[in-house]
Design a protein around this motif. Structure first.
Motif, PDB file in Angstrom:
ATOM      1  N   VAL A 143     -46.609 -27.480 -38.975  1.00  0.00           N
ATOM      2  CA  VAL A 143     -45.815 -26.248 -38.996  1.00  0.00           C
ATOM      3  C   VAL A 143     -46.328 -25.311 -37.910  1.00  0.00           C
ATOM      4  O   VAL A 143     -47.501 -25.363 -37.537  1.00  0.00           O
ATOM      5  CB  VAL A 143     -45.895 -25.562 -40.374  1.00  0.00           C
ATOM      6  N   PRO A 144     -45.472 -24.435 -37.385  1.00  0.00           N
ATOM      7  CA  PRO A 144     -45.919 -23.503 -36.342  1.00  0.00           C
ATOM      8  C   PRO A 144     -46.810 -22.407 -36.900  1.00  0.00           C
ATOM      9  O   PRO A 144     -46.637 -21.958 -38.036  1.00  0.00           O
ATOM     10  CB  PRO A 144     -44.604 -22.934 -35.798  1.00  0.00           C
ATOM     11  N   PHE A 169     -55.854 -29.680 -36.363  1.00  0.00           N
ATOM     12  CA  PHE A 169     -55.138 -30.580 -35.477  1.00  0.00           C
ATOM     13  C   PHE A 169     -53.632 -30.388 -35.647  1.00  0.00           C
ATOM     14  O   PHE A 169     -53.133 -30.284 -36.769  1.00  0.00           O
ATOM     15  CB  PHE A 169     -55.503 -32.035 -35.779  1.00  0.00           C
ATOM     16  N   ASP A 170     -52.914 -30.357 -34.524  1.00  0.00           N
ATOM     17  CA  ASP A 170     -51.469 -30.156 -34.521  1.00  0.00           C
ATOM     18  C   ASP A 170     -50.775 -31.513 -34.613  1.00  0.00           C
ATOM     19  O   ASP A 170     -50.966 -32.372 -33.748  1.00  0.00           O
ATOM     20  CB  ASP A 170     -51.051 -29.424 -33.242  1.00  0.00           C
ATOM     21  N   LEU A 171     -49.970 -31.715 -35.647  1.00  0.00           N
ATOM     22  CA  LEU A 171     -49.261 -32.982 -35.852  1.00  0.00           C
ATOM     23  C   LEU A 171     -47.858 -32.991 -35.264  1.00  0.00           C
ATOM     24  O   LEU A 171     -47.191 -34.019 -35.305  1.00  0.00           O
ATOM     25  CB  LEU A 171     -49.148 -33.277 -37.352  1.00  0.00           C
ATOM     26  N   PRO A 176     -44.625 -38.631 -38.264  1.00  0.00           N
ATOM     27  CA  PRO A 176     -45.280 -38.587 -39.575  1.00  0.00           C
ATOM     28  C   PRO A 176     -45.988 -39.894 -39.926  1.00  0.00           C
ATOM     29  O   PRO A 176     -46.945 -39.890 -40.699  1.00  0.00           O
ATOM     30  CB  PRO A 176     -44.117 -38.301 -40.530  1.00  0.00           C
ATOM     31  N   ALA A 177     -45.511 -41.014 -39.346  1.00  0.00           N
ATOM     32  CA  ALA A 177     -46.144 -42.305 -39.618  1.00  0.00           C
ATOM     33  C   ALA A 177     -47.590 -42.344 -39.127  1.00  0.00           C
ATOM     34  O   ALA A 177     -48.368 -43.213 -39.555  1.00  0.00           O
ATOM     35  CB  ALA A 177     -45.340 -43.425 -38.961  1.00  0.00           C
ATOM     36  N   TRP A 178     -47.976 -41.422 -38.240  1.00  0.00           N
ATOM     37  CA  TRP A 178     -49.353 -41.382 -37.735  1.00  0.00           C
ATOM     38  C   TRP A 178     -50.354 -41.205 -38.856  1.00  0.00           C
ATOM     39  O   TRP A 178     -51.504 -41.658 -38.749  1.00  0.00           O
ATOM     40  CB  TRP A 178     -49.481 -40.229 -36.739  1.00  0.00           C
ATOM     41  N   LEU A 179     -49.947 -40.557 -39.948  1.00  0.00           N
ATOM     42  CA  LEU A 179     -50.869 -40.315 -41.049  1.00  0.00           C
ATOM     43  C   LEU A 179     -51.465 -41.611 -41.593  1.00  0.00           C
ATOM     44  O   LEU A 179     -52.603 -41.628 -42.058  1.00  0.00           O
ATOM     45  CB  LEU A 179     -50.168 -39.570 -42.179  1.00  0.00           C
ATOM     46  N   ALA A 180     -50.708 -42.713 -41.545  1.00  0.00           N
ATOM     47  CA  ALA A 180     -51.197 -43.969 -42.106  1.00  0.00           C
ATOM     48  C   ALA A 180     -52.462 -44.444 -41.407  1.00  0.00           C
ATOM     49  O   ALA A 180     -53.340 -45.052 -42.027  1.00  0.00           O
ATOM     50  CB  ALA A 180     -50.103 -45.035 -42.018  1.00  0.00           C
ATOM     51  N   VAL A 189     -53.187 -31.674 -45.231  1.00  0.00           N
ATOM     52  CA  VAL A 189     -51.992 -31.788 -44.394  1.00  0.00           C
ATOM     53  C   VAL A 189     -51.029 -30.675 -44.780  1.00  0.00           C
ATOM     54  O   VAL A 189     -50.594 -30.586 -45.937  1.00  0.00           O
ATOM     55  CB  VAL A 189     -51.323 -33.162 -44.559  1.00  0.00           C
ATOM     56  N   VAL A 190     -50.703 -29.811 -43.830  1.00  0.00           N
ATOM     57  CA  VAL A 190     -49.849 -28.646 -44.064  1.00  0.00           C
ATOM     58  C   VAL A 190     -48.483 -28.928 -43.458  1.00  0.00           C
ATOM     59  O   VAL A 190     -48.354 -29.070 -42.232  1.00  0.00           O
ATOM     60  CB  VAL A 190     -50.469 -27.383 -43.442  1.00  0.00           C
ATOM     61  N   ALA A 191     -47.448 -29.016 -44.287  1.00  0.00           N
ATOM     62  CA  ALA A 191     -46.131 -29.401 -43.797  1.00  0.00           C
ATOM     63  C   ALA A 191     -45.051 -28.775 -44.668  1.00  0.00           C
ATOM     64  O   ALA A 191     -45.335 -27.958 -45.558  1.00  0.00           O
ATOM     65  CB  ALA A 191     -45.992 -30.926 -43.779  1.00  0.00           C
ATOM     66  N   HIS A 192     -43.795 -29.155 -44.420  1.00  0.00           N
ATOM     67  CA  HIS A 192     -42.657 -28.673 -45.200  1.00  0.00           C
ATOM     68  C   HIS A 192     -41.938 -29.873 -45.812  1.00  0.00           C
ATOM     69  O   HIS A 192     -42.193 -31.029 -45.411  1.00  0.00           O
ATOM     70  CB  HIS A 192     -41.712 -27.843 -44.324  1.00  0.00           C
ATOM     71  N   PRO A 193     -41.027 -29.670 -46.774  1.00  0.00           N
ATOM     72  CA  PRO A 193     -40.418 -30.816 -47.464  1.00  0.00           C
ATOM     73  C   PRO A 193     -39.722 -31.813 -46.548  1.00  0.00           C
ATOM     74  O   PRO A 193     -39.780 -33.020 -46.804  1.00  0.00           O
ATOM     75  CB  PRO A 193     -39.429 -30.144 -48.426  1.00  0.00           C
ATOM     76  N   GLY A 194     -39.052 -31.350 -45.490  1.00  0.00           N
ATOM     77  CA  GLY A 194     -38.398 -32.287 -44.585  1.00  0.00           C
ATOM     78  C   GLY A 194     -39.388 -33.226 -43.918  1.00  0.00           C
ATOM     79  O   GLY A 194     -39.122 -34.433 -43.756  1.00  0.00           O
ATOM     80  N   TRP A 195     -40.539 -32.697 -43.522  1.00  0.00           N
ATOM     81  CA  TRP A 195     -41.574 -33.515 -42.895  1.00  0.00           C
ATOM     82  C   TRP A 195     -42.171 -34.471 -43.912  1.00  0.00           C
ATOM     83  O   TRP A 195     -42.422 -35.640 -43.632  1.00  0.00           O
ATOM     84  CB  TRP A 195     -42.643 -32.612 -42.295  1.00  0.00           C
TER      85      TRP A 195
END
Length: 400
Positions: A143-144, A169-171, A176-180, A189-195
């Motif tokens: 997120v920004p 770290f900026d994702l 999103p597959a990088w998380l694996a 991990v800080v994100a929103h529902p769409g992510w």
């Protein structure tokens, strides 16, 4: 008061996020230079393509966010042109005055609204959030940082967790597959529902010990369940708004929210106890259903907004824009069903004899008049709006 803008990399990320977002807002879908091109010596005009009007609006947005008028330094922005210049001016302004910041709402109903917050109240919030997230070793942000949610969790919270700037770290440039393969035990991990939905669709299994946070929009219960089934240790859902900051949290689907210690509810208002002991009242955007003494569930929004990509959008406003098209007689707009997608859809009734070539004209119209989250992803046409046998508005298939 804590100098949150030090080290410089934290402030640079905030400034670049804000300027890029302001440029994107003005250009209405026209590509904006990616973060990799925002070098310190890049000129906002010659290298990044900002014209004089864009520069003016970008300067206003930065001055508004950091209250640079309080330090009298905002006039220097338009006299300088590089990214490094603007970051340095922002830092100098904060060194003189840093007690308040402002965050803009999404602007789905027109011009974005600036919501001022005292730094002391933001620090009050992150001090409590840190107690809910012990043991975090890194913060991965999707997120920004210039939005209040991103600012709280990726700028202020790391300090309360005992982390340094190098631990954030900026994702956003990664799938999103990088998380694996890239996430580690102890990550937040800080994100929103769409992510998070994209994570659930592309990551079969998350590494152990990863905790997630989601906000900006309600997180569907099925999505929260799916993420835990894929190995997420816990998903903390934050309920709040740009006007209030975080009001409450919960750590599992279907559970009630628990207000942060400095919040309570009084009728249709949220009441905050400020660090100095005084109180501030804010009208609630949603109906609140009490559960026990302090917990609650969130009901329907009072203003009929829906969430698209973490942004509040108003179908009524989108309908008004469609009705302004000279060849449209009537229109209906609503959120897609879960099986159709996560965007808006529209049903349009053309004026008599005006249907030929109307569909491409409508797509051009909404691209020009609406921000990306507001644009209907599917537009159907017909001689009359869909109705139930009882004569009430009915749903329609987006892909028909």
């Amino acid at each position: 008061m804590r100098a949150w803008w030090l080290p410089r990399g934290v402030l640079r990320r905030f400034v670049v996020d804000l300027l890029a977002a302001e440029m994107a807002r003005q250009r209405r879908g026209t590509p904006v230079p990616p973060p990799s091109q925002w070098h310190d010596d890049a000129r906002l005009d010659a290298d990044l393509g900002a014209d004089s009007l864009e520069l003016m609006d970008m300067a206003v947005a930065l001055a508004e966010a950091l209250h640079l008028h309080e330090s009298g330094i905002e006039d220097y922005l338009l006299a300088r042109r590089t990214v490094d210049d603007w970051v340095a001016i922002a830092g100098e302004g904060l060194a003189r005055f840093s007690e308040r910041l402002s965050f803009r709402t999404s602007g789905s109903t027109g011009a974005p609204k600036a919501c001022p917050h005292a730094l002391a109240t933001l620090l009050q919030e992150t001090a409590h959030l840190a107690t809910l997230l012990p043991g975090r070793r890194r913060v991965l942000c999707a997120v920004p940082s210039h939005h209040i949610y991103g600012f709280l969790f990726t700028v202020l919270l790391p300090h309360d967790l005992g982390l340094c700037a190098e631990d954030v770290f900026d994702l956003r440039a990664s799938s999103p597959a990088w998380l694996a393969r890239g996430a580690q035990d102890g990550d937040l991990v800080v994100a929103h529902p769409g992510w998070w939905r994209a994570v659930a669709q592309t990551v079969p299994r998350l590494p152990p010990g990863v905790v997630g946070v989601t906000s900006t929009a309600p997180c569907p219960d099925d999505l929260a369940d799916l993420l835990v089934a894929h190995g997420l240790q816990r998903l903390v859902q934050v309920y709040g708004s740009t006007e209030t900051g975080g009001l409450a949290t919960r750590s599992a689907a279907r559970r009630p929210y628990v207000p942060l210690p400095h919040w309570r509810f009084d009728g249709g208002e949220a009441v905050r106890t400020l660090p100095d002991g005084s109180e501030a009242r804010h009208p609630l955007q949603d109906a609140i259903v009490p559960v026990g003494d302090r917990a609650f569930l969130v009901g329907a929004r009072h203003d009929a907004a829906v969430q698209v990509g973490g942004i509040n959008v108003f179908p009524s406003r989108v309908r008004e824009v469609l009705l302004r098209h000279p060849r449209v007689q009537d229109a209906a707009v609503r959120l897609m069903r879960p099986d159709e997608g996560t965007r808006l859809k529209a049903f349009v009734v053309p004026k008599p004899g005006a249907d030929a070539g109307l569909l491409p004209s409508l797509h051009e119209w909404v691209a020009r008049e609406l921000a990306a989250p507001e644009r209907p992803k599917a537009i159907r046409m017909g001689p009359a709006l869909p109705l139930t046998p009882a004569g009430k508005p009915a749903d329609w298939d987006a892909d028909a």
